[in-house]
Design a protein around this motif. Structure first.
Motif, PDB file in Angstrom:
ATOM      1  N   GLY A   1      19.882-103.692 -92.686  1.00 20.53           N
ATOM      2  CA  GLY A   1      19.025-104.170 -91.607  1.00 20.53           C
ATOM      3  C   GLY A   1      19.553-105.338 -90.801  1.00 20.53           C
ATOM      4  O   GLY A   1      18.784-106.218 -90.419  1.00 20.53           O
TER       5      GLY A   1
ATOM      6  N   GLY B   1      23.576-102.739 -82.487  1.00 19.86           N
ATOM      7  CA  GLY B   1      22.921-101.694 -81.702  1.00 19.86           C
ATOM      8  C   GLY B   1      22.310-100.572 -82.528  1.00 19.86           C
ATOM      9  O   GLY B   1      22.151 -99.464 -82.020  1.00 19.86           O
TER      10      GLY B   1
ATOM     11  N   LEU C   1      19.030 -99.493 -85.204  1.00 20.22           N
ATOM     12  CA  LEU C   1      17.795 -99.852 -85.893  1.00 20.22           C
ATOM     13  C   LEU C   1      18.095 -99.958 -87.385  1.00 20.22           C
ATOM     14  O   LEU C   1      19.052 -99.350 -87.878  1.00 20.22           O
ATOM     15  CB  LEU C   1      16.721 -98.799 -85.644  1.00 20.22           C
ATOM     16  CG  LEU C   1      16.167 -98.755 -84.224  1.00 20.22           C
ATOM     17  CD1 LEU C   1      15.266 -97.539 -84.046  1.00 20.22           C
ATOM     18  CD2 LEU C   1      15.422-100.040 -83.899  1.00 20.22           C
ATOM     19  N   PRO C   2      17.289-100.703 -88.122  1.00 19.67           N
ATOM     20  CA  PRO C   2      17.544-100.811 -89.560  1.00 19.67           C
ATOM     21  C   PRO C   2      17.242 -99.498 -90.268  1.00 19.67           C
ATOM     22  O   PRO C   2      16.342 -98.762 -89.890  1.00 19.67           O
ATOM     23  CB  PRO C   2      16.590-101.915 -90.008  1.00 19.67           C
ATOM     24  CG  PRO C   2      15.504-101.920 -89.000  1.00 19.67           C
ATOM     25  CD  PRO C   2      16.137-101.504 -87.707  1.00 19.67           C
TER      26      PRO C   2
ATOM     27  N   ASN D   1      23.146 -98.848 -91.356  1.00 20.27           N
ATOM     28  CA  ASN D   1      22.478-100.147 -91.269  1.00 20.27           C
ATOM     29  C   ASN D   1      21.401-100.276 -92.341  1.00 20.27           C
ATOM     30  O   ASN D   1      20.313-100.787 -92.096  1.00 20.27           O
ATOM     31  CB  ASN D   1      21.905-100.402 -89.871  1.00 20.27           C
ATOM     32  CG  ASN D   1      21.605-101.875 -89.631  1.00 20.27           C
ATOM     33  OD1 ASN D   1      22.113-102.757 -90.319  1.00 20.27           O
ATOM     34  ND2 ASN D   1      20.768-102.141 -88.650  1.00 20.27           N
TER      35      ASN D   1
ATOM     36  N   SER E   1      26.310-106.620 -80.021  1.00 19.53           N
ATOM     37  CA  SER E   1      25.521-106.479 -81.248  1.00 19.53           C
ATOM     38  C   SER E   1      25.784-105.121 -81.901  1.00 19.53           C
ATOM     39  O   SER E   1      26.450-104.257 -81.325  1.00 19.53           O
ATOM     40  CB  SER E   1      24.035-106.617 -80.929  1.00 19.53           C
ATOM     41  OG  SER E   1      23.616-105.503 -80.142  1.00 19.53           O
TER      42      SER E   1
ATOM     43  N   TYR F   1      21.282-106.859 -87.249  1.00 24.70           N
ATOM     44  CA  TYR F   1      21.336-106.557 -85.822  1.00 24.70           C
ATOM     45  C   TYR F   1      22.549-107.212 -85.154  1.00 24.70           C
ATOM     46  O   TYR F   1      23.161-106.642 -84.265  1.00 24.70           O
ATOM     47  CB  TYR F   1      20.077-107.059 -85.103  1.00 24.70           C
ATOM     48  CG  TYR F   1      18.823-106.346 -85.508  1.00 24.70           C
ATOM     49  CD1 TYR F   1      18.435-105.180 -84.858  1.00 24.70           C
ATOM     50  CD2 TYR F   1      18.014-106.836 -86.525  1.00 24.70           C
ATOM     51  CE1 TYR F   1      17.273-104.509 -85.226  1.00 24.70           C
ATOM     52  CE2 TYR F   1      16.849-106.178 -86.896  1.00 24.70           C
ATOM     53  CZ  TYR F   1      16.486-105.016 -86.248  1.00 24.70           C
ATOM     54  OH  TYR F   1      15.342-104.363 -86.610  1.00 24.70           O
TER      55      TYR F   1
ATOM     56  N   THR G   1      28.372 -97.504 -91.049  1.00 22.30           N
ATOM     57  CA  THR G   1      27.867 -98.538 -90.140  1.00 22.30           C
ATOM     58  C   THR G   1      29.031 -99.267 -89.472  1.00 22.30           C
ATOM     59  O   THR G   1      28.987 -99.557 -88.269  1.00 22.30           O
ATOM     60  CB  THR G   1      26.967 -99.522 -90.904  1.00 22.30           C
ATOM     61  OG1 THR G   1      25.870 -98.801 -91.487  1.00 22.30           O
ATOM     62  CG2 THR G   1      26.428-100.617 -90.002  1.00 22.30           C
TER      63      THR G   1
END
Length: 194
Positions: A148, A129, A131-132, A145, A127, A150, A171
């Motif tokens: 948002g 990994g 947080l948004p 991110n 994933s 995941y 990102t």
């Protein structure tokens, strides 16, 4: 121990997704002992298939068109059926990234499509990994991110410019680095079992 090998199997229709693939490659390269190979799934040679077969991890990438991966990526996915039948990619690590013109743009469906493809091959999904970002009044669109996601890296690029948002490139670099790090851990663990 030999270098970890990451293959980025992607398609780019207008250049945005190619920029994201380059950022993913940069992130993976930042991990010592990692080789990265980019493969254009729209024009695969026998040598490209060999790269994919020998890679420790494959990162899938495509723009999201009409709510799913591009037609070129779908054709590639169907062509992987020979590998599926022999379980050639079983236990490789996998991850994914996508891009569209809209903030949402149904990118989650493309990431889910990649994850299901990986699962059918018996691959292990990595994933994003993170947080948004950009979800409070004190955060902003420069956050990693920012959209948002995941499951993988989701990017948004305006249809009328060739530029990709800096936060989305950052990102993507994070995703490449994370996959390279997790692939090294996975390989070390397999080696320790022998």
């Amino acid at each position: 121990m030999s270098d970890t090998t990451i293959a980025i199997a992607s398609y780019s229709g207008y250049g945005h997704t190619a920029q994201i693939a380059a950022a993913v490659a940069d992130g993976a390269h930042s991990v010592s002992g990692t080789q990265v190979h980019r493969v254009d799934v729209a024009s695969l040679s026998d040598a490209d298939w060999e790269v994919l077969d020998c890679a420790d991890a494959i990162i899938f990438g495509s723009p999201t068109y009409m709510g799913t991966a591009s037609g070129a990526f779908h054709a590639f996915a169907e062509a992987t059926s020979k590998r599926w039948m022999t379980r050639a990619w079983s236990d490789k690590l996998a991850a994914g990234f996508t891009n569209s013109g809209s903030m949402s743009g149904d990118k989650m469906h493309t990431l889910q499509y990649f994850a299901v493809l990986a699962a059918q091959h018996g691959m292990l999904w990595v994933s994003l990994g993170l947080l948004p970002g950009w979800n409070t009044t004190t955060s902003g669109p420069e956050d990693d991110n920012r959209l948002g996601f995941y499951l993988g890296a989701g990017a948004q690029s305006f249809n009328d410019t060739p530029a990709v948002h800096d936060a989305d490139l950052s990102t993507a670099r994070h995703l490449g680095r994370r996959v390279a790090e997790q692939t090294r851990i996975h390989r070390d663990g397999l080696a320790a079992r022998r």
